[in-house]
Design a protein around this motif. Structure first.
Motif, PDB file in Angstrom:
ATOM      1  N   ARG A  19      48.702  37.532  32.516  1.00 44.71           N
ATOM      2  CA  ARG A  19      47.290  37.554  32.893  1.00 44.71           C
ATOM      3  C   ARG A  19      47.080  38.439  34.120  1.00 44.71           C
ATOM      4  O   ARG A  19      46.167  39.265  34.156  1.00 44.71           O
ATOM      5  CB  ARG A  19      46.767  36.150  33.185  1.00 44.71           C
ATOM      6  CG  ARG A  19      45.290  36.173  33.578  1.00 44.71           C
ATOM      7  CD  ARG A  19      44.760  34.848  34.052  1.00 44.71           C
ATOM      8  NE  ARG A  19      45.298  34.549  35.370  1.00 44.71           N
ATOM      9  CZ  ARG A  19      45.897  33.417  35.700  1.00 44.71           C
ATOM     10  NH1 ARG A  19      46.055  32.465  34.804  1.00 44.71           N
ATOM     11  NH2 ARG A  19      46.356  33.226  36.903  1.00 44.71           N
ATOM     12  N   SER A  20      47.911  38.277  35.134  1.00 45.78           N
ATOM     13  CA  SER A  20      47.780  39.056  36.362  1.00 45.78           C
ATOM     14  C   SER A  20      47.918  40.548  36.082  1.00 45.78           C
ATOM     15  O   SER A  20      47.153  41.368  36.606  1.00 45.78           O
ATOM     16  CB  SER A  20      48.834  38.602  37.366  1.00 45.78           C
ATOM     17  OG  SER A  20      48.769  39.373  38.528  1.00 45.78           O
ATOM     18  N   GLN A  23      44.766  41.666  34.097  1.00 48.53           N
ATOM     19  CA  GLN A  23      43.574  41.612  34.935  1.00 48.53           C
ATOM     20  C   GLN A  23      43.584  42.701  36.003  1.00 48.53           C
ATOM     21  O   GLN A  23      42.571  43.357  36.221  1.00 48.53           O
ATOM     22  CB  GLN A  23      43.428  40.238  35.583  1.00 48.53           C
ATOM     23  CG  GLN A  23      42.079  40.060  36.249  1.00 48.53           C
ATOM     24  CD  GLN A  23      41.764  38.613  36.534  1.00 48.53           C
ATOM     25  OE1 GLN A  23      42.526  37.708  36.217  1.00 48.53           O
ATOM     26  NE2 GLN A  23      40.614  38.380  37.123  1.00 48.53           N
ATOM     27  N   ASP A  27      40.621  45.305  36.002  1.00 45.57           N
ATOM     28  CA  ASP A  27      39.683  45.179  37.122  1.00 45.57           C
ATOM     29  C   ASP A  27      39.475  46.499  37.851  1.00 45.57           C
ATOM     30  O   ASP A  27      38.403  46.753  38.388  1.00 45.57           O
ATOM     31  CB  ASP A  27      40.155  44.116  38.125  1.00 45.57           C
ATOM     32  CG  ASP A  27      39.819  42.707  37.674  1.00 45.57           C
ATOM     33  OD1 ASP A  27      39.040  42.548  36.709  1.00 45.57           O
ATOM     34  OD2 ASP A  27      40.348  41.750  38.283  1.00 45.57           O
ATOM     35  N   LEU A  37      38.451  39.062  32.892  1.00 45.46           N
ATOM     36  CA  LEU A  37      38.567  37.614  32.763  1.00 45.46           C
ATOM     37  C   LEU A  37      37.991  37.129  31.430  1.00 45.46           C
ATOM     38  O   LEU A  37      38.569  36.262  30.773  1.00 45.46           O
ATOM     39  CB  LEU A  37      37.860  36.920  33.931  1.00 45.46           C
ATOM     40  CG  LEU A  37      38.007  35.422  34.014  1.00 45.46           C
ATOM     41  CD1 LEU A  37      39.475  35.010  34.088  1.00 45.46           C
ATOM     42  CD2 LEU A  37      37.256  34.890  35.223  1.00 45.46           C
ATOM     43  N   THR A  79      42.514  30.839  32.250  1.00 48.84           N
ATOM     44  CA  THR A  79      42.373  30.089  33.486  1.00 48.84           C
ATOM     45  C   THR A  79      40.936  29.656  33.726  1.00 48.84           C
ATOM     46  O   THR A  79      40.032  30.473  33.763  1.00 48.84           O
ATOM     47  CB  THR A  79      42.892  30.888  34.686  1.00 48.84           C
ATOM     48  OG1 THR A  79      42.655  30.147  35.864  1.00 48.84           O
ATOM     49  CG2 THR A  79      42.254  32.237  34.806  1.00 48.84           C
ATOM     50  N   SER A  81      40.100  27.843  36.464  1.00 51.29           N
ATOM     51  CA  SER A  81      39.847  27.918  37.897  1.00 51.29           C
ATOM     52  C   SER A  81      39.390  29.316  38.309  1.00 51.29           C
ATOM     53  O   SER A  81      38.484  29.462  39.134  1.00 51.29           O
ATOM     54  CB  SER A  81      41.086  27.497  38.693  1.00 51.29           C
ATOM     55  OG  SER A  81      42.188  28.289  38.341  1.00 51.29           O
ATOM     56  N   THR A  82      39.994  30.354  37.746  1.00 47.25           N
ATOM     57  CA  THR A  82      39.555  31.716  38.058  1.00 47.25           C
ATOM     58  C   THR A  82      38.159  31.959  37.511  1.00 47.25           C
ATOM     59  O   THR A  82      37.341  32.636  38.141  1.00 47.25           O
ATOM     60  CB  THR A  82      40.553  32.752  37.483  1.00 47.25           C
ATOM     61  OG1 THR A  82      41.841  32.473  37.998  1.00 47.25           O
ATOM     62  CG2 THR A  82      40.155  34.163  37.845  1.00 47.25           C
ATOM     63  N   LEU A  85      35.841  30.349  40.068  1.00 47.63           N
ATOM     64  CA  LEU A  85      35.775  31.127  41.307  1.00 47.63           C
ATOM     65  C   LEU A  85      34.953  32.395  41.111  1.00 47.63           C
ATOM     66  O   LEU A  85      34.133  32.750  41.962  1.00 47.63           O
ATOM     67  CB  LEU A  85      37.191  31.474  41.786  1.00 47.63           C
ATOM     68  CG  LEU A  85      37.278  32.247  43.096  1.00 47.63           C
ATOM     69  CD1 LEU A  85      36.669  31.440  44.247  1.00 47.63           C
ATOM     70  CD2 LEU A  85      38.721  32.607  43.397  1.00 47.63           C
ATOM     71  N   THR A  86      35.155  33.074  40.001  1.00 48.35           N
ATOM     72  CA  THR A  86      34.386  34.281  39.694  1.00 48.35           C
ATOM     73  C   THR A  86      32.906  33.945  39.588  1.00 48.35           C
ATOM     74  O   THR A  86      32.048  34.660  40.131  1.00 48.35           O
ATOM     75  CB  THR A  86      34.884  34.920  38.381  1.00 48.35           C
ATOM     76  OG1 THR A  86      36.268  35.231  38.521  1.00 48.35           O
ATOM     77  CG2 THR A  86      34.103  36.169  38.037  1.00 48.35           C
TER      78      THR A  86
END
Length: 132
Positions: A19-20, A23, A27, A37, A79, A81-82, A85-86
């Motif tokens: 994912r990282s 992304q 991004d 995301l 995710t 949680s991300t 947050l976004t």
């Protein structure tokens, strides 16, 4: 039980790394639009649907691998949680329309992806089971 925990931990780490990587690559090209995301969550929902819809049954994988792939890999890849947050950051910066659009697009496409994945997994399972 310990084997399942280790499987979730290892596959979860792999999912988070993937994912990282995706992304950070996307991004750089999408600016403030949280397209990466959305894409990650839709792909993850589709893959999870396919796995649980029949692919894991078709492969006759052990429970340790099943929980590693579903809870670990797909849980680490997608995710919530991300997402939250976004969304919070969009609302904080006054991008209410983009935030609401983000909620709608993410949710609807992810549900659609999960449904498509479940349908595909089930069809795949029936096809191969029918030919046995």
């Amino acid at each position: 039980m310990l084997k399942k925990i280790i499987s979730v931990a290892l596959f979860g780490a792999l999912g988070g790394i993937i994912r990282s990587w995706i992304q950070s690559g996307l991004d750089a090209h999408t600016g403030t639009l949280p397209l990466a995301l959305i894409l990650i969550n839709v792909i993850g929902s589709t893959l999870l649907g396919c796995l649980t819809g029949g692919f894991l049954t078709l492969l006759d994988t052990p429970d340790t691998l099943n929980v590693g792939l579903t809870t670990g890999l797909m849980g680490g890849f997608t995710t919530f949680s991300t997402f939250q947050l976004t969304l919070l950051n969009l609302f904080k910066t006054g991008s209410m329309v983009m935030g609401i659009g983000f909620i709608l697009v993410s949710t609807l496409l992810s549900i659609g992806g999960a449904s498509l994945g479940q349908w595909s997994g089930t069809k795949l399972l029936r096809y191969y089971r029918g030919s046995w």
